[in-house]
Design a protein around this motif. Structure first.
Motif, PDB file in Angstrom:
ATOM      1  N   ASN A 117      48.270  45.557  52.945  1.00  0.00           N
ATOM      2  CA  ASN A 117      47.873  45.019  51.635  1.00  0.00           C
ATOM      3  C   ASN A 117      46.852  43.906  51.848  1.00  0.00           C
ATOM      4  O   ASN A 117      46.578  43.515  52.990  1.00  0.00           O
ATOM      5  CB  ASN A 117      49.112  44.489  50.873  1.00  0.00           C
ATOM      6  N   GLY A 118      46.327  43.367  50.751  1.00  0.00           N
ATOM      7  CA  GLY A 118      45.299  42.336  50.846  1.00  0.00           C
ATOM      8  C   GLY A 118      45.822  41.014  51.383  1.00  0.00           C
ATOM      9  O   GLY A 118      45.113  40.298  52.107  1.00  0.00           O
ATOM     10  N   THR A 119      47.052  40.681  51.020  1.00  0.00           N
ATOM     11  CA  THR A 119      47.649  39.427  51.484  1.00  0.00           C
ATOM     12  C   THR A 119      47.769  39.437  53.003  1.00  0.00           C
ATOM     13  O   THR A 119      47.468  38.445  53.676  1.00  0.00           O
ATOM     14  CB  THR A 119      49.044  39.230  50.849  1.00  0.00           C
ATOM     15  N   LEU A 175      44.433  38.843  54.742  1.00  0.00           N
ATOM     16  CA  LEU A 175      44.107  37.410  54.828  1.00  0.00           C
ATOM     17  C   LEU A 175      44.958  36.707  55.883  1.00  0.00           C
ATOM     18  O   LEU A 175      44.437  35.980  56.739  1.00  0.00           O
ATOM     19  CB  LEU A 175      44.340  36.737  53.460  1.00  0.00           C
ATOM     20  N   THR A 220      42.589  31.202  41.518  1.00  0.00           N
ATOM     21  CA  THR A 220      42.606  32.479  42.234  1.00  0.00           C
ATOM     22  C   THR A 220      44.006  33.047  42.128  1.00  0.00           C
ATOM     23  O   THR A 220      44.926  32.360  41.662  1.00  0.00           O
ATOM     24  CB  THR A 220      42.197  32.327  43.711  1.00  0.00           C
ATOM     25  N   PHE A 221      44.166  34.282  42.548  1.00  0.00           N
ATOM     26  CA  PHE A 221      45.500  34.856  42.630  1.00  0.00           C
ATOM     27  C   PHE A 221      46.275  34.078  43.694  1.00  0.00           C
ATOM     28  O   PHE A 221      45.713  33.713  44.727  1.00  0.00           O
ATOM     29  CB  PHE A 221      45.395  36.344  42.988  1.00  0.00           C
ATOM     30  N   ALA A 258      48.124  34.759  45.964  1.00  0.00           N
ATOM     31  CA  ALA A 258      48.162  35.329  47.320  1.00  0.00           C
ATOM     32  C   ALA A 258      47.131  34.685  48.249  1.00  0.00           C
ATOM     33  O   ALA A 258      47.357  34.605  49.462  1.00  0.00           O
ATOM     34  CB  ALA A 258      47.937  36.833  47.271  1.00  0.00           C
ATOM     35  N   THR A 259      46.009  34.218  47.706  1.00  0.00           N
ATOM     36  CA  THR A 259      45.001  33.567  48.550  1.00  0.00           C
ATOM     37  C   THR A 259      45.619  32.353  49.239  1.00  0.00           C
ATOM     38  O   THR A 259      45.518  32.187  50.462  1.00  0.00           O
ATOM     39  CB  THR A 259      43.786  33.103  47.721  1.00  0.00           C
ATOM     40  N   LEU A 283      35.981  36.043  42.819  1.00  0.00           N
ATOM     41  CA  LEU A 283      36.910  36.341  41.731  1.00  0.00           C
ATOM     42  C   LEU A 283      36.243  37.099  40.589  1.00  0.00           C
ATOM     43  O   LEU A 283      35.085  36.847  40.273  1.00  0.00           O
ATOM     44  CB  LEU A 283      37.514  35.029  41.220  1.00  0.00           C
ATOM     45  N   CYS A 300      39.145  40.659  47.625  1.00  0.00           N
ATOM     46  CA  CYS A 300      40.147  41.582  47.048  1.00  0.00           C
ATOM     47  C   CYS A 300      39.783  42.059  45.652  1.00  0.00           C
ATOM     48  O   CYS A 300      40.376  43.015  45.153  1.00  0.00           O
ATOM     49  CB  CYS A 300      41.514  40.915  47.043  1.00  0.00           C
ATOM     50  N   SER A 354      41.922  44.158  49.172  1.00  0.00           N
ATOM     51  CA  SER A 354      43.175  44.764  48.714  1.00  0.00           C
ATOM     52  C   SER A 354      42.828  46.086  48.049  1.00  0.00           C
ATOM     53  O   SER A 354      41.825  46.174  47.332  1.00  0.00           O
ATOM     54  CB  SER A 354      43.853  43.858  47.683  1.00  0.00           C
ATOM     55  N   ALA A 399      47.868  48.885  49.822  1.00  0.00           N
ATOM     56  CA  ALA A 399      47.023  49.088  51.003  1.00  0.00           C
ATOM     57  C   ALA A 399      46.018  47.941  51.054  1.00  0.00           C
ATOM     58  O   ALA A 399      45.770  47.275  50.042  1.00  0.00           O
ATOM     59  CB  ALA A 399      46.294  50.427  50.937  1.00  0.00           C
TER      60      ALA A 399
HETATM   61  C1  LIG Z   1      44.948  41.361  44.784  1.00  0.00           C
HETATM   62  C2  LIG Z   1      44.520  40.092  45.399  1.00  0.00           C
HETATM   63  C3  LIG Z   1      45.079  39.620  46.595  1.00  0.00           C
HETATM   64  C4  LIG Z   1      46.270  40.236  47.259  1.00  0.00           C
HETATM   65  O1  LIG Z   1      46.212  41.583  47.476  1.00  0.00           O
HETATM   66  P1  LIG Z   1      47.569  42.432  47.649  1.00  0.00           P
HETATM   67  O2  LIG Z   1      47.088  43.755  48.100  1.00  0.00           O
HETATM   68  O3  LIG Z   1      48.238  42.474  46.312  1.00  0.00           O
HETATM   69  O4  LIG Z   1      48.395  41.740  48.674  1.00  0.00           O
HETATM   70  C5  LIG Z   1      44.552  38.475  47.157  1.00  0.00           C
HETATM   71  N1  LIG Z   1      43.549  37.789  46.564  1.00  0.00           N
HETATM   72  C6  LIG Z   1      43.011  38.200  45.395  1.00  0.00           C
HETATM   73  C7  LIG Z   1      41.899  37.414  44.797  1.00  0.00           C
HETATM   74  C8  LIG Z   1      43.495  39.351  44.765  1.00  0.00           C
HETATM   75  O5  LIG Z   1      42.964  39.722  43.592  1.00  0.00           O
END
Ligand SMILES: *Cc1c(COP(=O)(O)O)cnc(C)c1O
Length: 371
Positions: A59-61, A64, A85-86, A88-89, A133, A159, A181, A194
């Protein structure tokens, strides 16, 4: 009229039967982990972005977090992150063991404010994460210069920016690495979770690959490894969907242009500005208005699905109370006034007009009430 926020079924209908055939074939061959489909997509994604290496992850997290760890960033380090930001960053920084330091965003674009950035640097700063973003890239000229000057790593959270460009270079080619992501609702989405990391640095790519695959490979990393691999099924689906990405991004752009044109004279509506150097892929279409909650309720009443990205700025998030003391006024004001309108490649001109009509009527009524 119903206007959904996204329409994944419409995208998958365009990809057609190949998607189902791919899944059937995978079940027949049982090649679920790794293999040719993963190698092919990693290579193709890196080449689409314009980088030498691509590493598929879960995944995107994880892209990073593993990228930060592979750079040797962890305990004792600070990583500068935009407040808008989301979450997860910022979480990825904490998961790597480092401390996120939040900076405010630019009033016009809601992206990392490069003037505010200067004050956030400290001797502990190890990296800056540029978050592209809503599909729009950050000011990569200024960020590149600042990070080079300070000797800190520039990292791209791409992402939401699959295929976006700053001048003539794609998102992913500016940083030490970039994280993508492929969450289903992203511009390029999988059939589940993914992600991928892209980089020009072969040894960084090898370290990330080992970190996400129980340390396997010829690059002992001296860190505890985990399991974060790109599934073969997701790689095969992404490969098919990548054929459509540019067209889908173009359609998002048309919808965004129409929204911008039609909303430009609506009282009380603030659009998110686009920099001329930046070629956005419009992951989200965010407007700001003082009457956010009331407008959102009105849109819901008319069958229009909206979102808020994001309700709580990261520095106010309970997870990051440590960093929650600074006032970051632009991000805080945006959090209570922003609303994301429906945005996806299958939005019709009629739907855009319908959404704008509801907003226009609401704003006109509100303007009349206040006189
Ligand atoms: C979606 C997103 C993520 C995290 O991605 P995941 O696949 O949900 O873990 C991180 N940063 C930003 C800006 C996102 O939009």
């Amino acid at each position: 009229m119903k206007v959904p926020f996204v329409d994944l079924a419409a995208s998958h209908a365009e990809v057609g039967e190949a998607l189902g055939a791919t899944i059937t074939q995978l079940i027949q061959t049982s090649g679920f982990i790794g293999g040719a489909a993963v190698d092919a997509f990693e290579e193709r994604w890196a080449s689409y972005c314009g980088t030498r290496h691509g590493v598929g992850v879960g995944n995107g997290t994880d892209a990073l977090t593993l990228g930060l760890r592979a750079l040797g960033i962890g305990r004792g380090d600070e990583v500068i992150v935009p407040a808008n930001t989301f979450v997860a960053t910022a979480a990825s920084v904490a998961l790597a063991g480092a401390k996120p330091v939040f900076v405010d965003v630019d009033e016009s674009t809601l992206l990392l404010n490069t003037s505010a950035l200067e004050a956030a640097f400290s001797p502990r700063t190890a990296a800056v994460i540029a978050v592209h973003l809503y599909g729009q890239m950050c000011d990569m000229d200024t960020l590149g210069d600042l990070c080079r000057l300070r000797g800190v790593a520039l990292i791209e959270d791409a992402c939401q920016a699959h295929g976006a460009r700053w001048r003539d270079r794609r998102a992913g080619t500016f940083g030490a690495f970039a994280a993508f992501s492929f969450y289903p609702g992203k511009n390029l989405g999988a059939l589940g979770d993914a992600g991928a990391l892209v980089t020009d640095d072969a040894s960084l790519a090898a370290r990330v690959r080992a970190l996400g695959n129980h340390g396997r490979g010829h690059h002992p990393v001296g860190l505890v490894s985990t399991n974060s691999r790109l599934d073969a099924l997701q790689a095969a689906a992404l490969d098919l969907k990548l054929d459509h990405l540019d067209l889908w991004n173009e359609r998002r752009r048309s919808a965004a242009d129409a929204y911008s044109r039609l909303l430009s004279d609506v009282p009380g509506v603030r659009l998110t500005d686009q920099r001329s150097e930046s070629h956005s892929v419009h992951h989200l279409f965010v407007i700001r208005t003082a009457e956010r909650d009331a407008l959102r309720a009105e849109l819901t009443k008319y069958g229009i699905v909206t979102g808020i990205h994001y309700e709580v700025p990261c520095h106010r998030h309970p997870t990051f109370t440590d960093a929650g003391r600074a006032a970051l006024p632009v991000a805080e004001a945006a959090a209570v006034s922003m609303i994301s309108l429906p945005m996806h490649p299958h939005l019709t001109a009629d739907q855009v007009c319908y959404v704008v009509d509801v907003i226009r009527q609401f704003s006109t009524d509100a303007a009349m009430e206040s006189t």
